[in-house]
Design an enzyme around this catalytic site. Sequence first.
Site, PDB file in Angstrom:
ATOM      1  N   ARG A 110       1.097  -1.320   0.039  1.00 47.11           N
ATOM      2  CA  ARG A 110       0.062  -0.089   0.056  1.00 47.11           C
ATOM      3  C   ARG A 110       0.897   1.127  -0.003  1.00 47.11           C
ATOM      4  NH1 ARG A 110      -2.761  -3.443   3.489  1.00 47.11           N
ATOM      5  NH2 ARG A 110      -4.566  -4.395   2.537  1.00 47.11           N
ATOM      6  N   LYS A 143       3.719  11.257 -11.511  1.00 46.06           N
ATOM      7  CA  LYS A 143       2.791  10.564 -12.304  1.00 46.06           C
ATOM      8  C   LYS A 143       3.473   9.081 -12.451  1.00 46.06           C
ATOM      9  CE  LYS A 143       0.270  13.554 -15.405  1.00 46.06           C
ATOM     10  NZ  LYS A 143      -0.143  13.697 -17.022  1.00 46.06           N
ATOM     11  N   GLU A 202      10.461  17.626 -25.326  1.00 48.57           N
ATOM     12  CA  GLU A 202       9.589  17.895 -24.145  1.00 48.57           C
ATOM     13  C   GLU A 202      10.119  19.475 -23.596  1.00 48.57           C
ATOM     14  OE1 GLU A 202       7.058  16.336 -22.967  1.00 48.57           O
ATOM     15  OE2 GLU A 202       7.347  14.052 -23.323  1.00 48.57           O
ATOM     16  N   LYS A 256       8.350  22.938 -14.867  1.00 47.96           N
ATOM     17  CA  LYS A 256       7.579  21.424 -14.607  1.00 47.96           C
ATOM     18  C   LYS A 256       7.050  21.922 -13.204  1.00 47.96           C
ATOM     19  CE  LYS A 256       6.139  17.098 -14.741  1.00 47.96           C
ATOM     20  NZ  LYS A 256       6.178  15.922 -15.566  1.00 47.96           N
ATOM     21  N   GLU A 293      -3.554  17.107 -11.990  1.00 47.67           N
ATOM     22  CA  GLU A 293      -4.025  17.499 -13.456  1.00 47.67           C
ATOM     23  C   GLU A 293      -5.575  17.696 -13.463  1.00 47.67           C
ATOM     24  OE1 GLU A 293      -1.805  15.632 -16.490  1.00 47.67           O
ATOM     25  OE2 GLU A 293      -3.538  15.567 -17.794  1.00 47.67           O
ATOM     26  N   ARG A 341      -1.826  21.601 -14.884  1.00 52.74           N
ATOM     27  CA  ARG A 341      -1.098  20.764 -15.400  1.00 52.74           C
ATOM     28  C   ARG A 341      -1.281  20.121 -16.831  1.00 52.74           C
ATOM     29  NH1 ARG A 341       1.639  15.922 -11.408  1.00 52.74           N
ATOM     30  NH2 ARG A 341       2.934  15.234 -13.262  1.00 52.74           N
ATOM     31  N   ASN A 386       0.420  18.852 -21.668  1.00 45.90           N
ATOM     32  CA  ASN A 386       0.217  17.675 -22.759  1.00 45.90           C
ATOM     33  C   ASN A 386       0.094  18.382 -24.012  1.00 45.90           C
ATOM     34  OD1 ASN A 386      -0.275  15.851 -20.808  1.00 45.90           O
ATOM     35  ND2 ASN A 386      -2.343  16.559 -20.446  1.00 45.90           N
ATOM     36  N   HIS A 408       0.446  16.178 -27.132  1.00 49.22           N
ATOM     37  CA  HIS A 408       0.383  14.942 -26.722  1.00 49.22           C
ATOM     38  C   HIS A 408      -0.705  13.949 -27.099  1.00 49.22           C
ATOM     39  CE1 HIS A 408       4.115  15.784 -24.418  1.00 49.22           C
ATOM     40  NE2 HIS A 408       4.041  14.524 -23.630  1.00 49.22           N
ATOM     41  N   HIS A 428       0.234  10.712 -28.703  1.00 52.16           N
ATOM     42  CA  HIS A 428      -0.185   9.417 -28.170  1.00 52.16           C
ATOM     43  C   HIS A 428      -0.836   8.561 -29.479  1.00 52.16           C
ATOM     44  CE1 HIS A 428      -0.518  10.802 -23.674  1.00 52.16           C
ATOM     45  NE2 HIS A 428       0.852  10.516 -24.119  1.00 52.16           N
ATOM     46  N   HIS A 460       8.820   8.579 -27.844  1.00 58.09           N
ATOM     47  CA  HIS A 460       7.841   9.487 -27.439  1.00 58.09           C
ATOM     48  C   HIS A 460       8.114  10.970 -27.732  1.00 58.09           C
ATOM     49  CE1 HIS A 460       4.633  11.054 -24.707  1.00 58.09           C
ATOM     50  NE2 HIS A 460       6.047  11.618 -23.888  1.00 58.09           N
TER      51      HIS A 460
HETATM   52  N1  LIG Z   1       5.343  10.341 -15.346  1.00 54.94           N
HETATM   53  C1  LIG Z   1       5.746  11.322 -16.258  1.00 54.94           C
HETATM   54  O1  LIG Z   1       5.257  12.730 -15.754  1.00 54.94           O
HETATM   55  C2  LIG Z   1       6.176  11.329 -17.517  1.00 54.94           C
HETATM   56  C3  LIG Z   1       6.161  12.569 -18.449  1.00 54.94           C
HETATM   57  C4  LIG Z   1       6.664  12.154 -19.632  1.00 54.94           C
HETATM   58  C5  LIG Z   1       6.849  10.865 -20.050  1.00 54.94           C
HETATM   59  N2  LIG Z   1       6.728   9.749 -19.399  1.00 54.94           N
HETATM   60  C6  LIG Z   1       7.062   8.353 -19.787  1.00 54.94           C
HETATM   61  O2  LIG Z   1       8.375   8.329 -20.145  1.00 54.94           O
HETATM   62  C7  LIG Z   1       8.462   7.389 -21.009  1.00 54.94           C
HETATM   63  C8  LIG Z   1       9.613   7.726 -21.977  1.00 54.94           C
HETATM   64  O3  LIG Z   1      10.862   8.148 -20.959  1.00 54.94           O
HETATM   65  P1  LIG Z   1      12.214   7.956 -21.772  1.00 54.94           P
HETATM   66  O4  LIG Z   1      12.090   8.929 -22.915  1.00 54.94           O
HETATM   67  O5  LIG Z   1      13.094   8.333 -20.696  1.00 54.94           O
HETATM   68  O6  LIG Z   1      12.388   6.398 -22.455  1.00 54.94           O
HETATM   69  P2  LIG Z   1      13.070   5.127 -21.680  1.00 54.94           P
HETATM   70  O7  LIG Z   1      12.946   5.141 -20.308  1.00 54.94           O
HETATM   71  O8  LIG Z   1      12.510   4.056 -22.662  1.00 54.94           O
HETATM   72  O9  LIG Z   1      14.544   5.196 -21.975  1.00 54.94           O
HETATM   73  C9  LIG Z   1      14.932   5.400 -23.325  1.00 54.94           C
HETATM   74  C10 LIG Z   1      16.147   4.517 -23.766  1.00 54.94           C
HETATM   75  O10 LIG Z   1      17.337   4.833 -23.235  1.00 54.94           O
HETATM   76  C11 LIG Z   1      18.169   4.069 -22.695  1.00 54.94           C
HETATM   77  N3  LIG Z   1      18.908   4.912 -21.562  1.00 54.94           N
HETATM   78  C12 LIG Z   1      18.277   5.338 -20.416  1.00 54.94           C
HETATM   79  N4  LIG Z   1      19.435   5.905 -20.000  1.00 54.94           N
HETATM   80  C13 LIG Z   1      20.387   5.762 -20.672  1.00 54.94           C
HETATM   81  C14 LIG Z   1      21.770   6.317 -20.556  1.00 54.94           C
HETATM   82  N5  LIG Z   1      22.288   7.209 -19.426  1.00 54.94           N
HETATM   83  N6  LIG Z   1      22.642   5.711 -21.241  1.00 54.94           N
HETATM   84  C15 LIG Z   1      22.413   5.070 -22.331  1.00 54.94           C
HETATM   85  N7  LIG Z   1      20.878   4.603 -22.541  1.00 54.94           N
HETATM   86  C16 LIG Z   1      20.079   4.787 -21.673  1.00 54.94           C
HETATM   87  C17 LIG Z   1      16.983   3.162 -22.315  1.00 54.94           C
HETATM   88  O11 LIG Z   1      17.504   1.786 -21.655  1.00 54.94           O
HETATM   89  C18 LIG Z   1      15.971   3.144 -23.207  1.00 54.94           C
HETATM   90  O12 LIG Z   1      16.351   2.060 -24.340  1.00 54.94           O
HETATM   91  C19 LIG Z   1       7.194   7.139 -21.619  1.00 54.94           C
HETATM   92  O13 LIG Z   1       6.789   5.575 -21.121  1.00 54.94           O
HETATM   93  C20 LIG Z   1       6.233   8.305 -21.196  1.00 54.94           C
HETATM   94  O14 LIG Z   1       4.856   7.883 -21.020  1.00 54.94           O
HETATM   95  C21 LIG Z   1       6.134   9.984 -17.994  1.00 54.94           C
HETATM   96 ZN   LIG Z   2       5.590  13.677 -22.899  1.00 49.35          ZN
END
Ligand SMILES: NC(=O)c1ccc[n+]([C@@H]2O[C@H](COP(=O)([O-])OP(=O)(O)OC[C@H]3O[C@@H](n4cnc5c(N)ncnc54)[C@H](O)[C@@H]3O)[C@@H](O)[C@H]2O)c1
Ligand SMILES: [Zn+2]
Length: 348
Positions: free
Chosen positions: A112, A134, A176, A214, A224, A228, A232, A235, A239, A252
Amino acid sequence: MDIEIVLNKNIDDSYKIYLGDLDPLRFETKVAIVTNKTIAPIHLAALRSKISAPEISEIIIDDGEEYKNLQTIEKILDRLCDLRLDRRSVLIAFGGGVIGDMTGFCAAIYQRGISFVQIPTTLLAMVDASVGGKTGVNNSYGKNLIGAFYQPLSVHIDPAWLKTLPKREFLSGIAEIIKMAATLDKGFFEWLEKVDLNDDKTLKEAIVRSIRLKARIVMQDEKESGARAALNYGHTFAHAIEKESGYGVILHGESVAMGMVMANRLALSLGLIKDEEALRIKQAIKKFGLNPYYKTPNPELFYESFFLDKKTKNNNITFVLPRNIGDYIFVSDAPKKLVLEAIEKGGE
Ligand SMILES: NC(=O)c1ccc[n+]([C@@H]2O[C@H](COP(=O)([O-])OP(=O)(O)OC[C@H]3O[C@@H](n4cnc5c(N)ncnc54)[C@H](O)[C@@H]3O)[C@@H](O)[C@H]2O)c1
Ligand SMILES: [Zn+2]
């Protein structure tokens, strides 16, 4: 007889974001680091050397957006049970947004709720995903449809991790950054138009400015219900692009870049933005090496997929559109014809 349950909640979920060289982290409880098969061989030893705790475990999952699902959550939770982590234990999310979102979600539901720390290693996670609480996963209906708002204990951002980040991933993060500047901070946008983010000092400044934006938005509206949603911008289209092209094919951030240009087209037809401003945003996207164009094979289907997005309330799509540069507006009555036009143009 009616019985009332009074919960006078006064929970302080505040936390700090530390920027710069990662300082040693000390824990009095068991710690589990969640990371993936790509990051572990490159960076995990360095991270471990900075952490002291009575017991440190590693949970290394497969790499990819396609693993951001409930099956992976179950695997992580099983490991947490195996390791006998208790309510005082701490999870450390060490990776990009995928790791951060999943680790945060596990922290939210394991026993929990236990604490978790974010140590983002992608630019996108540093400026966006790791801040704001999030958490969640995708399912066959769409992205991030399952999850929880759950704030971390702290966020530690050390740009040194980015040295090994592939170029496309780096650019994804820049999308972003442009997103936040274009809708929230004109001065920042104008600065971005001029600078080279390959320079370490400049990049650090861009990260700081983005996190400030942010943080400002998250503090105004944690869950949100209003402001917030400004984050998007681009987005809703993004998506749909990610879903249509198959998760992970177009990254993304790459789809956010394309989505912003589609959103701008809509903003243009609604008279919210001037031609030259839409062009400036597209030029900034191109300047950093991002692709602003996307052609859907099926505009109607693309449009339909909006209605599965969780931001769709009562079958009404709310778009976040730029209102000039540095400001935004929510539009929920955009005529379908104009939306379809923006989709069909695909950035042209
Ligand atoms: N929670 C939120 O507010 C929020 C906001 C924006 C995006 N997201 C989510 O984040 C995700 C995208 O995140 P992302 O772009 O970081 O992608 P990701 O986590 O898939 O990482 C991208 C790639 O880079 C590699 N990688 C990471 N760090 C590395 C490093 N230092 N050196 C070499 N390789 C490395 C990872 O293994 C992966 O292959 C999506 O799922 C999206 O929905 C969430
Ligand atoms: Zn995003």
